[in-house]
Design a protein around this motif. Structure first.
Motif, mmCIF file in Angstrom:
data_model
loop_
_atom_site.group_PDB
_atom_site.id
_atom_site.type_symbol
_atom_site.label_atom_id
_atom_site.label_comp_id
_atom_site.label_asym_id
_atom_site.label_seq_id
_atom_site.Cartn_x
_atom_site.Cartn_y
_atom_site.Cartn_z
ATOM 1 N N LEU A 57 0.840 -1.194 0.000
ATOM 2 C CA LEU A 57 0.000 0.000 0.000
ATOM 3 C C LEU A 57 0.875 1.244 0.000
ATOM 4 C CD1 LEU A 57 -2.759 -0.728 2.677
ATOM 5 C CD2 LEU A 57 -2.973 -0.850 0.214
ATOM 6 N N GLU A 58 0.425 2.270 -0.700
ATOM 7 C CA GLU A 58 1.053 3.583 -0.632
ATOM 8 C C GLU A 58 0.376 4.298 0.532
ATOM 9 O OE1 GLU A 58 3.714 6.339 -1.525
ATOM 10 O OE2 GLU A 58 3.492 4.627 -2.849
ATOM 11 N N SER A 61 -1.414 8.423 4.981
ATOM 12 C CA SER A 61 -1.625 9.086 6.258
ATOM 13 C C SER A 61 -0.851 8.352 7.346
ATOM 14 C CB SER A 61 -3.120 9.073 6.571
ATOM 15 O OG SER A 61 -3.352 9.476 7.899
ATOM 16 N N ASP A 62 -0.597 9.046 8.462
ATOM 17 C CA ASP A 62 0.021 8.405 9.624
ATOM 18 C C ASP A 62 -1.044 7.908 10.595
ATOM 19 O OD1 ASP A 62 2.564 8.877 8.712
ATOM 20 O OD2 ASP A 62 2.798 10.752 9.807
ATOM 21 N N ASP A 63 -2.310 8.263 10.356
ATOM 22 C CA ASP A 63 -3.395 7.892 11.247
ATOM 23 C C ASP A 63 -3.746 6.415 11.098
ATOM 24 O OD1 ASP A 63 -5.543 8.290 13.059
ATOM 25 O OD2 ASP A 63 -6.928 8.484 11.378
ATOM 26 N N ALA A 64 -3.759 5.686 12.220
ATOM 27 C CA ALA A 64 -4.010 4.243 12.210
ATOM 28 C C ALA A 64 -5.378 3.899 11.618
ATOM 29 C CB ALA A 64 -3.897 3.682 13.627
ATOM 30 N N GLU A 65 -6.395 4.688 11.934
ATOM 31 C CA GLU A 65 -7.742 4.405 11.420
ATOM 32 C C GLU A 65 -7.802 4.602 9.905
ATOM 33 O OE1 GLU A 65 -10.946 6.259 13.538
ATOM 34 O OE2 GLU A 65 -10.043 5.784 15.475
ATOM 35 N N GLU A 66 -7.140 5.630 9.404
ATOM 36 C CA GLU A 66 -7.109 5.870 7.958
ATOM 37 C C GLU A 66 -6.400 4.721 7.232
ATOM 38 O OE1 GLU A 66 -8.481 8.281 6.015
ATOM 39 O OE2 GLU A 66 -9.505 8.939 7.829
ATOM 40 N N ILE A 67 -5.302 4.234 7.803
ATOM 41 C CA ILE A 67 -4.562 3.127 7.193
ATOM 42 C C ILE A 67 -5.419 1.869 7.191
ATOM 43 C CG2 ILE A 67 -2.541 1.642 7.414
ATOM 44 C CD1 ILE A 67 -1.077 4.127 8.575
#
Length: 75
Positions: A57-58, A61-67
């Motif tokens: 994956l590219e 974001s650094d946000d865990a929920e977004e990832i």
């Protein structure tokens, strides 16, 4: 075998999350990485407990929920 790298999609092979997909978000050292995905929230994991897939994956974001959402969208 695919390389252990940031953005690599893996399957956990041990622990309570065994069988679940996750994404490597940080390489801590030669034995440990930090993973995120689905019900897995920023967990440190031994690389011996991961099975890397050919998917990557590219990370946008650094946000865990977004990832985690990005991982679900790709699956």
């Amino acid at each position: 075998m695919p390389a252990i790298e940031v953005g690599r999609v893996c399957i956990k092979t041990a622990g309570r999350e065994a069988g679940q997909k996750c994404v490597i978000v940080e390489i801590i050292d030669e034995k440990f990485v930090e993973v995120v995905g689905g019900s897995i929230k920023n967990r440190r994991c031994n690389i011996k407990h991961l099975e890397p897939t050919t998917e990557s994956l590219e990370l946008k974001s650094d946000d865990a929920e977004e990832i985690a959402k990005q991982l679900e969208a790709e699956a």
